[in-house]
Enzyme design. Structure first.
Site, mmCIF file in Angstrom:
data_model
loop_
_atom_site.group_PDB
_atom_site.id
_atom_site.type_symbol
_atom_site.label_atom_id
_atom_site.label_comp_id
_atom_site.label_asym_id
_atom_site.label_seq_id
_atom_site.Cartn_x
_atom_site.Cartn_y
_atom_site.Cartn_z
ATOM 1 N N ASN A 33 -7.374 -2.713 15.082
ATOM 2 C CA ASN A 33 -9.164 -3.384 14.052
ATOM 3 C C ASN A 33 -9.173 -4.617 13.598
ATOM 4 O O ASN A 33 -9.586 -4.747 12.325
ATOM 5 C CB ASN A 33 -9.690 -2.480 13.708
ATOM 6 N N HIS A 36 -7.297 -5.083 10.649
ATOM 7 C CA HIS A 36 -6.834 -4.409 9.379
ATOM 8 C C HIS A 36 -5.539 -5.773 8.774
ATOM 9 O O HIS A 36 -5.139 -5.449 8.750
ATOM 10 C CB HIS A 36 -7.036 -3.104 8.821
ATOM 11 N N GLU A 87 -9.745 -1.687 5.565
ATOM 12 C CA GLU A 87 -10.243 -2.040 7.357
ATOM 13 C C GLU A 87 -11.540 -3.161 7.347
ATOM 14 O O GLU A 87 -11.493 -3.009 6.308
ATOM 15 C CB GLU A 87 -10.390 -0.583 7.220
ATOM 16 N N ASP A 96 1.216 -1.561 -0.190
ATOM 17 C CA ASP A 96 0.084 0.085 0.022
ATOM 18 C C ASP A 96 0.808 1.319 -0.528
ATOM 19 O O ASP A 96 1.815 1.203 0.227
ATOM 20 C CB ASP A 96 -0.733 0.359 1.362
HETATM 21 C C1 F6R Z 1 1.405 -1.583 5.630
HETATM 22 C C2 F6R Z 1 0.440 -1.957 5.903
HETATM 23 C C3 F6R Z 1 -0.726 -1.936 7.906
HETATM 24 C C4 F6R Z 1 0.269 -2.231 8.646
HETATM 25 C C5 F6R Z 1 -1.184 -2.797 10.504
HETATM 26 C C6 F6R Z 1 0.351 -3.038 11.689
HETATM 27 O O1 F6R Z 1 2.237 -1.698 4.902
HETATM 28 O O2 F6R Z 1 -0.024 -2.731 5.277
HETATM 29 O O3 F6R Z 1 -1.392 -3.081 6.879
HETATM 30 O O4 F6R Z 1 0.699 -3.618 8.646
HETATM 31 O O5 F6R Z 1 -1.290 -1.331 10.174
HETATM 32 O O6 F6R Z 1 0.876 -1.329 11.540
HETATM 33 P P1 F6R Z 1 2.564 -1.298 12.587
HETATM 34 O O7 F6R Z 1 3.005 -2.193 11.741
HETATM 35 O O8 F6R Z 1 2.956 -0.479 12.446
HETATM 36 O O9 F6R Z 1 1.623 -2.004 14.170
#
Ligand code: F6R
Length: 270
Positions: free
Chosen positions: A151, A153, A158, A82
């Site tokens: 959450n 995702h 989401e 992303d």
């Molecule tokens: C990042 C992504 C997000 C993160 C998720 C966890 O490319 O796709 O889904 O993997 O938000 O973030 P962290 O690892 O910072 O807790």
């Protein structure tokens, strides 16, 4: 013994393997061993990558393996999950910048093999269609690294995202914007949109490698691994994947009730 070998189920017959490690450092090293194993077996591996704090230890260990053990990325192709819409690659909060600083500039990847969604694309829908097509042209993603949001995702899919979704533009939820605000000067500066691989795109990867650490991830991990499969926890779809590895530290695993392995290398599974 020979007969027993025939009867023992093999990893390929399982959809999800949960690996619990005592701490984040061990988790990262164990995950890096798996990536390195796949890379040694297939030097032109197509590797899906994530940003965020969860894979930082994995990237650090891969960099060490490159420097100390000559782990070779020269034929690897990468696809990131992303990118924020509206941030140029030079912005220090863009995922381009994150990947460059935390992995790409430290290893011998060919820059022509790197793919990160273009948050500045003029025609975002056309870009998303191209990204999907490019993944297919490269033979599909062999191993996709994932983090998980508090959450549930995965990427920017989401809760409520279609479980069949493909790469597209998504509006970030208020919670995710608040979570990410810590990296920006103010909440208002956090982009409102992102380009993200869809849940369906992620599920097409041949193997998944989800990483989660810290107690703040324990509810999401519980729902993803032991909860019902539901679009309200997009990560729960990994239960349907033919070969998913979930690497968690003790804190992130604290709400799990099942019995899990501590290595992905064992040949025999209960
Ligand atoms: C990042 C992504 C997000 C993160 C998720 C966890 O490319 O796709 O889904 O993997 O938000 O973030 P962290 O690892 O910072 O807790």
């Amino acid at each position: 013994m020979a007969q027993l070998d025939v009867l023992q189920p093999k990893k390929e017959e399982f959809t999800m393997l949960v690996i619990v490690k005592n701490n984040y450092d061990l988790l990262s090293k164990e995950a890096a061993k798996l990536v390195a194993d796949r890379l040694r077996k297939k030097p032109n591996l197509v590797l899906g990558l994530a940003t965020g704090s969860s894979p930082l230890g994995l990237y650090k260990e891969l960099i060490r393996m490159h420097k100390d053990e000559g782990l070779d990325f020269s034929k690897v192709t990468t696809f990131n999950l992303d990118e924020y819409v509206g941030l140029p690659p030079t912005h220090d909060q863009s995922y381009h910048y994150f990947m460059h600083e935390n992995l790409f500039k430290h290893i011998n990847l060919d820059v022509r093999h790197i793919h990160v969604p273009q948050g500045m694309a003029k025609d975002i829908d056309a870009f998303c269609a191209w990204y999907e097509q490019r993944i297919v042209e490269c033979g599909g993603i062999d191993l996709q690294v994932l983090g998980i949001g508090g959450n549930g995702h995965i990427a920017f899919n989401e809760p409520g995202s279609s479980l069949g979704s493909r790469t597209r533009i998504k509006t970030l939820t208020g919670t995710t914007r608040v979570d990410n605000a810590r990296f920006f000067k103010s909440k208002e500066e956090v982009p409102r949109y992102a380009i993200t691989m869809g849940v369906g795109t992620i599920m097409d990867a041949k193997e998944l490698l989800l990483l989660a650490n810290k107690t703040s991830k324990s509810d999401a991990v519980k729902s993803a691994v032991e909860g019902p499969i539901t679009a309200m926890c997009p990560a729960s779809i990994i239960q349907m994947h033919r070969s998913a590895f979930v690497f968690v530290d003790k804190d992130a695993a604290s709400k799990l009730t099942g019995t899990y392995n501590d290595t992905w290398e064992s040949k025999i599974f209960e």
